[in-house]
Design a protein around this motif. Structure first.
Motif, PDB file in Angstrom:
ATOM      1  N   PHE A  93       5.616  -3.427  -0.122  1.00  0.00           N
ATOM      2  CA  PHE A  93       6.422  -3.587  -1.357  1.00  0.00           C
ATOM      3  C   PHE A  93       6.073  -3.006  -2.734  1.00  0.00           C
ATOM      4  O   PHE A  93       4.858  -2.859  -2.977  1.00  0.00           O
ATOM      5  CB  PHE A  93       6.200  -5.275  -1.701  1.00  0.00           C
ATOM      6  N   PRO A  94       6.977  -2.322  -3.430  1.00  0.00           N
ATOM      7  CA  PRO A  94       6.856  -1.553  -4.501  1.00  0.00           C
ATOM      8  C   PRO A  94       6.111  -2.394  -5.533  1.00  0.00           C
ATOM      9  O   PRO A  94       6.774  -3.535  -6.023  1.00  0.00           O
ATOM     10  CB  PRO A  94       8.022  -0.899  -4.798  1.00  0.00           C
ATOM     11  N   VAL A  95       5.158  -2.060  -6.213  1.00  0.00           N
ATOM     12  CA  VAL A  95       4.282  -2.436  -7.375  1.00  0.00           C
ATOM     13  C   VAL A  95       4.611  -1.629  -8.316  1.00  0.00           C
ATOM     14  O   VAL A  95       4.148  -0.270  -8.471  1.00  0.00           O
ATOM     15  CB  VAL A  95       2.874  -2.694  -6.753  1.00  0.00           C
ATOM     16  N   LYS A  96       5.186  -1.694  -9.581  1.00  0.00           N
ATOM     17  CA  LYS A  96       5.395  -1.249 -10.756  1.00  0.00           C
ATOM     18  C   LYS A  96       4.259  -1.429 -11.611  1.00  0.00           C
ATOM     19  O   LYS A  96       3.965  -2.328 -12.082  1.00  0.00           O
ATOM     20  CB  LYS A  96       6.775  -1.600 -11.390  1.00  0.00           C
ATOM     21  N   ILE A  97       3.670   0.004 -11.869  1.00  0.00           N
ATOM     22  CA  ILE A  97       2.355  -0.123 -12.555  1.00  0.00           C
ATOM     23  C   ILE A  97       2.789   0.600 -13.945  1.00  0.00           C
ATOM     24  O   ILE A  97       3.059   1.855 -14.046  1.00  0.00           O
ATOM     25  CB  ILE A  97       1.130   0.633 -11.941  1.00  0.00           C
ATOM     26  N   ALA A  98       2.532   0.052 -15.314  1.00  0.00           N
ATOM     27  CA  ALA A  98       2.712   0.385 -16.329  1.00  0.00           C
ATOM     28  C   ALA A  98       1.548   1.422 -17.039  1.00  0.00           C
ATOM     29  O   ALA A  98       0.479   0.708 -16.902  1.00  0.00           O
ATOM     30  CB  ALA A  98       2.985  -0.336 -17.637  1.00  0.00           C
ATOM     31  N   GLY A 156      -3.942   1.369 -16.232  1.00  0.00           N
ATOM     32  CA  GLY A 156      -2.737   0.663 -16.201  1.00  0.00           C
ATOM     33  C   GLY A 156      -2.608  -0.737 -15.969  1.00  0.00           C
ATOM     34  O   GLY A 156      -3.689  -1.498 -15.514  1.00  0.00           O
ATOM     35  N   VAL A 157      -1.664  -1.364 -16.191  1.00  0.00           N
ATOM     36  CA  VAL A 157      -1.540  -2.823 -15.661  1.00  0.00           C
ATOM     37  C   VAL A 157      -0.205  -3.033 -14.752  1.00  0.00           C
ATOM     38  O   VAL A 157       0.729  -2.262 -15.076  1.00  0.00           O
ATOM     39  CB  VAL A 157      -1.506  -3.775 -16.724  1.00  0.00           C
ATOM     40  N   VAL A 158      -0.059  -4.058 -14.034  1.00  0.00           N
ATOM     41  CA  VAL A 158       0.987  -4.376 -13.260  1.00  0.00           C
ATOM     42  C   VAL A 158       2.111  -4.787 -13.961  1.00  0.00           C
ATOM     43  O   VAL A 158       1.676  -5.621 -14.635  1.00  0.00           O
ATOM     44  CB  VAL A 158       0.496  -5.231 -11.969  1.00  0.00           C
ATOM     45  N   ASP A 159       3.144  -4.056 -13.880  1.00  0.00           N
ATOM     46  CA  ASP A 159       4.332  -4.364 -14.681  1.00  0.00           C
ATOM     47  C   ASP A 159       5.262  -5.672 -13.969  1.00  0.00           C
ATOM     48  O   ASP A 159       5.571  -6.732 -14.499  1.00  0.00           O
ATOM     49  CB  ASP A 159       5.197  -3.387 -15.156  1.00  0.00           C
ATOM     50  N   SER A 160       5.446  -5.200 -12.490  1.00  0.00           N
ATOM     51  CA  SER A 160       5.906  -6.150 -11.832  1.00  0.00           C
ATOM     52  C   SER A 160       5.614  -5.899 -10.387  1.00  0.00           C
ATOM     53  O   SER A 160       5.532  -4.793 -10.087  1.00  0.00           O
ATOM     54  CB  SER A 160       7.556  -6.330 -12.287  1.00  0.00           C
ATOM     55  N   ILE A 161       6.226  -6.919  -9.448  1.00  0.00           N
ATOM     56  CA  ILE A 161       6.090  -6.679  -8.032  1.00  0.00           C
ATOM     57  C   ILE A 161       7.433  -6.831  -7.513  1.00  0.00           C
ATOM     58  O   ILE A 161       8.097  -7.874  -7.758  1.00  0.00           O
ATOM     59  CB  ILE A 161       5.084  -7.764  -7.438  1.00  0.00           C
ATOM     60  N   SER A 162       7.853  -6.065  -6.742  1.00  0.00           N
ATOM     61  CA  SER A 162       9.445  -6.323  -5.997  1.00  0.00           C
ATOM     62  C   SER A 162       9.498  -7.648  -5.178  1.00  0.00           C
ATOM     63  O   SER A 162       8.371  -7.749  -4.375  1.00  0.00           O
ATOM     64  CB  SER A 162       9.786  -4.926  -5.107  1.00  0.00           C
ATOM     65  N   TYR A 163      10.717  -8.097  -5.127  1.00  0.00           N
ATOM     66  CA  TYR A 163      10.720  -9.135  -4.678  1.00  0.00           C
ATOM     67  C   TYR A 163      11.785  -9.044  -3.524  1.00  0.00           C
ATOM     68  O   TYR A 163      12.199  -9.986  -2.807  1.00  0.00           O
ATOM     69  CB  TYR A 163      11.385 -10.320  -5.477  1.00  0.00           C
ATOM     70  N   GLY A 164      11.966  -7.862  -3.252  1.00  0.00           N
ATOM     71  CA  GLY A 164      12.716  -7.732  -2.012  1.00  0.00           C
ATOM     72  C   GLY A 164      13.077  -6.161  -1.370  1.00  0.00           C
ATOM     73  O   GLY A 164      13.127  -5.159  -2.462  1.00  0.00           O
ATOM     74  N   VAL A 165      12.753  -6.037  -0.203  1.00  0.00           N
ATOM     75  CA  VAL A 165      13.145  -4.633   0.381  1.00  0.00           C
ATOM     76  C   VAL A 165      13.545  -4.914   1.470  1.00  0.00           C
ATOM     77  O   VAL A 165      14.079  -5.979   2.378  1.00  0.00           O
ATOM     78  CB  VAL A 165      11.577  -4.254   0.638  1.00  0.00           C
ATOM     79  N   LEU A 166      14.447  -3.850   2.102  1.00  0.00           N
ATOM     80  CA  LEU A 166      15.207  -3.805   3.216  1.00  0.00           C
ATOM     81  C   LEU A 166      14.595  -3.618   4.599  1.00  0.00           C
ATOM     82  O   LEU A 166      13.964  -2.615   4.446  1.00  0.00           O
ATOM     83  CB  LEU A 166      16.654  -2.777   3.191  1.00  0.00           C
ATOM     84  N   PRO A 167      14.155  -4.697   5.451  1.00  0.00           N
ATOM     85  CA  PRO A 167      13.448  -4.546   6.730  1.00  0.00           C
ATOM     86  C   PRO A 167      14.223  -3.303   7.333  1.00  0.00           C
ATOM     87  O   PRO A 167      15.295  -3.338   7.678  1.00  0.00           O
ATOM     88  CB  PRO A 167      13.570  -5.811   7.367  1.00  0.00           C
ATOM     89  N   ASP A 168      13.087  -2.547   8.227  1.00  0.00           N
ATOM     90  CA  ASP A 168      13.783  -1.687   9.102  1.00  0.00           C
ATOM     91  C   ASP A 168      14.145  -2.065  10.635  1.00  0.00           C
ATOM     92  O   ASP A 168      14.747  -1.715  11.254  1.00  0.00           O
ATOM     93  CB  ASP A 168      12.717  -0.450   9.442  1.00  0.00           C
ATOM     94  N   ASP A 169      13.436  -3.133  11.112  1.00  0.00           N
ATOM     95  CA  ASP A 169      13.788  -3.908  12.481  1.00  0.00           C
ATOM     96  C   ASP A 169      14.555  -5.020  12.384  1.00  0.00           C
ATOM     97  O   ASP A 169      13.778  -6.156  12.342  1.00  0.00           O
ATOM     98  CB  ASP A 169      12.368  -3.698  12.897  1.00  0.00           C
ATOM     99  N   GLY A 170      15.863  -5.099  12.322  1.00  0.00           N
ATOM    100  CA  GLY A 170      16.507  -6.481  12.525  1.00  0.00           C
ATOM    101  C   GLY A 170      16.878  -6.826  11.217  1.00  0.00           C
ATOM    102  O   GLY A 170      16.518  -6.287  10.139  1.00  0.00           O
TER     103      GLY A 170
END
Length: 341
Positions: free
Chosen positions: A307-312, A270-284
């Motif tokens: 961070f989630p990495v989307k692999i096609a 597979g190949v990396v389709d995209s990498i997430s640019y935002g997640v909700l932090p758990d601490d503050g």
């Protein structure tokens, strides 16, 4: 001499640790991953009773296959009614147009009568103007002058009456503009009725697999309410949650390898389709009344954010790949490969 084996063991362990660290740095991996595919809710755009449901739960379908049929009779009746209304309106327009034409002919005739009356009035006025001077000279009698004056007044009255009739005839001329506007409205209703009739047939927009089907023929389906879900099996992905420290030099197009926990013997490229640019932090970091709320805690060990990495996946097995299946993903830092769809 006894210390030599211990030193060798420590050296070997350090070398092995360095090799493992190098391999992890060159090819980071994670088992925090799962299989993903795009899905849509199969939603009828019109309400009605389901008369056909030729699919079953977990069935594979091809693009264009019939998924469900809503009872078309009410929508066919609405279309027939609108078309009949258009036919009747067209006939009404034709008949009204004939009446309008007759009114225009009458107005034209009235205007012609005005011109005739005006010519007679002009002639009577000219006669009077020629006759009056002759009275003083004795060439005509007073009676003849009176007759000329009477003729001139009569001609002028007829001209006024003809002009009034012409105005009335012109005002009586109607039109078909209102009916033509109604026809445009009925034609729009026909277009909507045809579209609603078309919406009673729901077909697969792509190759996929039916899931979450919990109904059957005879159920009343409401517009914009999902009946079941359709998985897009044309493209499969693996969503892998990598630590932020492992994402250096990883970008869209980076090659990767994945395998599924359901069959660890098979590998998929597979190949990396995209990498997430935002997640909700758990601490503050949560905004509360305009201010950031940060917990007052001391973390002796800082845990890297993932961070989630989307692999096609390029060569998915249609039998093994299921939405949500656990997977392992391995990234390879190297030349980028263009993702394919």
């Amino acid at each position: 001499m006894k210390r030599l084996p211990a030193a060798a063991i420590v050296l070997i362990a350090i070398v092995l640790l360095l090799i493992v660290s190098w391999r992890l740095d060159r090819a980071p991996s994670t088992d925090d991953a799962y299989v993903y595919a795009d899905t849509i809710n199969v939603v009828p755009e019109v309400s009605g009773r389901i008369t056909e449901l030729p699919v079953r739960d977990n069935q594979a379908v091809k693009k264009g296959d019939l998924l469900l049929q809503i009872d078309p009779r009410p929508y066919q009746a609405a279309l027939d009614q609108a078309r009949a209304r258009l036919v009747a309106l067209n006939q009404q327009i034709v008949l009204t147009q004939r009446t309008v034409d007759a009114q225009r002919y009458n107005a034209d005739s009235a205007r012609a009568a005005v011109e005739r009356a005006r010519a007679v009035a002009n002639q009577a006025a000219d006669t009077l103007h020629r006759t009056e001077p002759l009275l003083a000279q004795g060439y005509v009698s007073a009676e003849e002058v009176d007759r000329a004056r009477t003729a001139q007044r009569s001609a002028q009255a007829e001209l006024s009456a003809a002009a009034l009739q012409a105005q009335q005839a012109s005002a009586a001329v109607s039109g078909v503009d209102a009916l033509v506007a109604q026809r445009a409205e009925v034609e729009a209703q026909i277009a909507i009725a045809e579209l609603n009739l078309e919406f009673t047939v729901v077909r697969a927009p792509f190759d996929g697999r039916v899931v979450s089907l919990r109904t059957t023929v005879g159920q009343f389906a409401s517009a914009l309410t999902p009946v079941f879900t359709l998985i897009d099996t044309r493209h499969w992905y693996v969503i892998a949650n990598f630590r932020e420290t492992e994402l250096k030099n990883v970008h869209a197009g980076s090659p990767s390898m994945v395998y599924l926990m359901s069959d660890t013997a098979k590998r998929f490229t597979g190949v990396v389709d995209s990498i997430s640019y935002g997640v909700l932090p758990d601490d503050g970091g949560v905004v509360h009344e305009g201010l950031a709320s940060v917990q007052r805690t001391i973390n002796w060990v800082h845990v890297s954010q993932r961070f989630p990495v989307k692999i096609a996946v390029r060569n998915p097995d249609p039998v093994l790949f299921r939405l949500g299946t656990s997977a392992v993903a391995i990234l390879k830092r190297g030349d980028a490969v263009a993702p394919t769809r």
